[in-house]
Design a protein around this motif. Structure first.
Motif, mmCIF file in Angstrom:
data_model
loop_
_atom_site.group_PDB
_atom_site.id
_atom_site.type_symbol
_atom_site.label_atom_id
_atom_site.label_comp_id
_atom_site.label_asym_id
_atom_site.label_seq_id
_atom_site.Cartn_x
_atom_site.Cartn_y
_atom_site.Cartn_z
ATOM 1 N N LEU A 45 4.022 7.485 -29.621
ATOM 2 C CA LEU A 45 3.983 6.367 -28.684
ATOM 3 C C LEU A 45 3.319 5.136 -29.300
ATOM 4 N N GLY B 186 5.755 3.677 -31.894
ATOM 5 C CA GLY B 186 6.866 3.002 -31.219
ATOM 6 C C GLY B 186 6.443 1.712 -30.552
ATOM 7 N N SER B 187 5.254 1.734 -29.914
ATOM 8 C CA SER B 187 4.742 0.514 -29.262
ATOM 9 C C SER B 187 4.487 -0.576 -30.287
ATOM 10 N N LEU C 254 10.395 6.080 -29.200
ATOM 11 C CA LEU C 254 9.924 6.038 -27.819
ATOM 12 C C LEU C 254 10.472 7.202 -27.009
ATOM 13 N N TYR D 274 10.354 3.555 -22.449
ATOM 14 C CA TYR D 274 11.626 3.881 -23.091
ATOM 15 C C TYR D 274 12.786 3.265 -22.323
ATOM 16 N N ARG E 262 12.956 -0.577 -22.809
ATOM 17 C CA ARG E 262 12.731 -1.057 -24.177
ATOM 18 C C ARG E 262 13.616 -2.238 -24.532
#
Length: 717
Positions: free
Chosen positions: A57, A60-61, A85, A131, A134
């Motif tokens: 996470l 991905g963030s 994500l 997600y 996104r």
């Protein structure tokens, strides 16, 4: 490829939605839902799985904030971020479900666990939303979601750490602690007992995770105990559950703390023991305890660490050559540490002692801080000589011949802190003559003519001095005997030796074995006056007496040497402070023992030990045995290699034996051993013995450096 990518993303999105529903049902149902046992096993894997979604996470963030100018690279980054994500959200769902299953087990109570559960669900919802949103046209929304997800991860992790390790685990290092509590204001529970429980017990016994139904955060919770009953019985630690669990073998599943957790030290166990023995009161002040009370002494040691600082000496060291010259077979002078200026002197063999051996140390009187003259025939008149050693801090006159008539002479010693007069006929009046000693802190008077009332009176008159009377068994407790002692300390003999064993307690029976078996108090033979030893023998003995516990066994290695050389010359000199008595150390008949600082060992580290041995007449030798010490924690290893050369002249020496001892291991115990170098019978007049120090192995803190090599005795047979 596009169809497959869209299809898998669709399946992943559906799975994520289903996992959210399942987690929500478990969250609402709580302990009311019935789940099979195998799901509980899955729940216990929660600590293993929780790290994966955190990494996914956060990564991905982070990528949501990365902008790439190249269109192809930007498309690749967008696709990769989507997969990260999705994987992060799905793994979050799995981890949350595991956690909800684990929270159903006993021992988790209201408090941090509820916040942790809410936090887990919030992270799952935030990760799922992140997600699904996104690719939202307005980029500020997924970026805000990314920041919110990271914040929720931190908060949820904080509550999880509190459950596992106790409240405020994360911020404890930067949270101010009131450790500098003056002794006169300290409370036994608040400032001594509670910190031990917080550090070693409350990880599993707190408001959020009360294993066995036991929480230790509040006094009323301690008194209430848990599912196994009361935690302790005030005034009776012997039958208290807390002490019983602490003393169980480490491998026992009921031992506390569990294996793998930080264990209580002996001092901490003693602290809990004496607190319970004293009534387990939560408001007792340390200052209200008697001066010699065990709990007060422990408190002073923990709350006044400044008193244990190393003393500072303002004098220069003595000449090394002079110190070496002052050592002989009956007196050892050595520094308190390697290259340190302060010196310590020990005397042995009372039959060889006279006050001249003390006067001989006057050239180093500015460096001598300790004299150990116990069991030596020191007379009252000799204290005038002792008073000239102005730097003395410790003076041991136990079981000497002083009567106390000239005791006031010792008040001339400005730095004397510790004086032992045990086993002497000193009187109360003589003892109180020490009240003008400027630095005196403790006097030992056990086994003297002083009564218990005399000691109390002396303590009142010597206000700044602790008068140590020793143990008085006024409650009839069964005690353990100390070990038998060996009057004739020589462990190396020529033809035979009369072994003598004794014990200071009257009526004690000494039982022994010489076959390697452990002695017992019923079947082993009773030691009489002496025992004739004619060959290499291992004697094991215990002291026994009705109404006492038997002593720990003492083990004696008695070894025979058939031939005595006329001289031994050290070609290479010992290093550091480990020169003992030079070459004569190797044939003085005294084994060094476990203490490598006692002046009975030769030490080498950078250079190999090389010694030349000369016999006045050729002797038929078939073995040379070399005494060695191993203490891996102190950088002392067995030699890397030993070579024994022999012949009828220095020019005709041949190699008789070459040995490579086993390499040291990390868990090798401290031990003294004899390395036997056997070879065919050879007529020799001259021998050369070479011992090469080992190199510290890669697992050792000093890896790559030279280890120390210590040797104490050579046996020729």
């Amino acid at each position: 490829m596009t169809w497959n990518r869209i299809r898998w993303q669709h399946i992943g999105s559906q799975l994520l939605f289903a996992a959210n529903i399942f987690a929500l049902v478990l969250f609402i149902a709580g302990s009311k839902a019935i789940v099979p046992a195998w799901l509980q096993v899955v729940g216990r894997m929660h600590p293993l799985a929780l790290h994966f979604p955190i990494v996914l996470l956060l990564l991905g963030s982070l990528l949501l904030f990365v902008q790439l100018r190249e269109p192809e690279a930007s498309r690749w980054k967008t696709q990769f971020t989507s997969w990260l994500l999705l994987a992060g959200a799905l793994s979050t769902a799995v981890t949350v479900i595991m956690g909800l299953l684990l929270a159903r087990e006993e021992g988790y109570t209201d408090g941090n666990i509820q916040w942790h559960k809410w936090g887990g669900m919030a992270v799952l919802w935030a990760a799922s939303s992140l997600y699904w949103l996104r690719s939202y046209p307005k980029p500020w929304l997924p970026k805000t979601g990314a920041l919110a997800t990271a914040a929720l991860l931190l908060a949820t992790g904080h509550f999880g750490a509190n459950i596992t390790h106790g409240n405020n685990f994360v911020l404890a290092p930067v949270t101010p602690h009131n450790t500098a509590v003056p002794l006169e204001k300290a409370l036994v529970y608040e400032h001594l007992v509670k910190p031990v429980l917080e550090e070693k017990c409350m990880n599993c016994h707190n408001a959020g995770k009360a294993k066995g139904g036991l929480s230790m955060e509040l006094p009323q919770q301690l008194l209430a105990g848990g599912k196994s009953g009361k935690l302790f019985i005030p005034g009776n630690p012997a039958i208290s559950l807390m002490m019983e669990r602490l003393h169980l073998p480490a491998e026992d599943k009921k031992h506390m703390p569990p294996a793998g957790k930080p264990q209580l030290t002996e001092e901490e166990v003693a602290l809990l023991y004496y607190w319970i023995k004293g009534g387990a009161d939560f408001k007792t002040q340390v200052a209200s305890l008697p001066a010699r009370d065990s709990l007060r002494l422990l408190a002073a040691a923990r709350l006044q660490p400044a008193a244990s600082k190393e003393p500072v000496y303002d004098f220069s060291p003595a000449d090394d050559k002079l110190v070496r010259q002052l050592n002989n077979n009956y007196r050892v002078v050595y520094p308190i540490a390697l290259h340190a200026a302060p010196l310590v002197a020990n005397w042995y063999n009372k039959d060889k002692f006279n006050i001249t051996s003390v006067r001989e140390l006057l050239p180093v009187k500015e460096q001598l801080i300790e004299m150990h003259l116990q069991k030596m025939p020191v007379q009252d008149a000799d204290l005038v000589v002792l008073s000239q050693f102005k730097q003395l801090r410790v003076l041991n006159l136990s079981f000497s011949n002083i009567t106390g008539q000239t005791l006031a002479t010792l008040t001339k010693l400005p730095h004397l802190q510790s004086l032992s007069l045990s086993g002497t006929p000193v009187t109360l009046q003589q003892l109180t003559s020490l009240k003008s000693a400027p630095a005196l802190q403790e006097v030992y008077v056990w086994n003297t003519s002083l009564s218990h009332a005399d000691v109390k009176q002396a303590q009142k008159m010597l206000r700044q001095v602790t008068v140590v009377e020793g143990f008085t068994n006024d409650k009839g407790e069964q005690l353990k005997l100390n070990q038998p002692t060996l009057p004739n300390a020589a462990s190396v003999f020529r033809n035979s030796i009369q072994l003598k064993l004794q014990h200071p307690v009257k009526g004690v029976e000494i039982r022994y074995t010489i076959d390697g078996s452990a002695p017992d108090s019923l079947h082993s033979p009773v030691f009489k006056d002496s025992l004739l030893i004619t060959g290499n023998t291992t004697v094991r003995a215990i002291a026994c007496k009705q109404g006492w516990y038997a002593s720990d066994p003492i083990q004696l290695q008695l070894v025979k040497t058939t031939y005595a050389p006329d001289s031994i010359t050290l070609v290479t000199q010992p290093e550091g402070a480990y020169f003992a008595s030079g070459g004569s150390t190797l044939t003085d008949g005294q084994k060094g023992g476990m203490d490598y600082k006692n002046g009975k060992w030769l030490g080498y580290t950078k250079n190999a030990l090389e010694a030349i041995v000369w016999f006045p007449q050729p002797v038929p030798l078939k073995s040379v045995t070399i005494g060695s010490l191993r203490n891996v924690g102190s950088f002392i290893f067995l030699p890397q290699q030993i070579e024994v050369w022999g012949g009828t002249s220095p020019q005709q020496l041949k190699l008789l034996k070459k040995i490579i001892p086993p390499a040291g291991k990390k868990d090798d115990p401290v031990t003294v051993m004899d390395i036997d170098c056997a070879f065919p019978v050879t007529q020799v007049s001259y021998m050369k013995i070479i011992m090469t120090p080992a190199i510290l192995p890669s697992w050792h803190p000093g890896k790559g450096k030279h280890a120390w090599l210590f040797t104490d005795e050579l046996l020729f047979n």
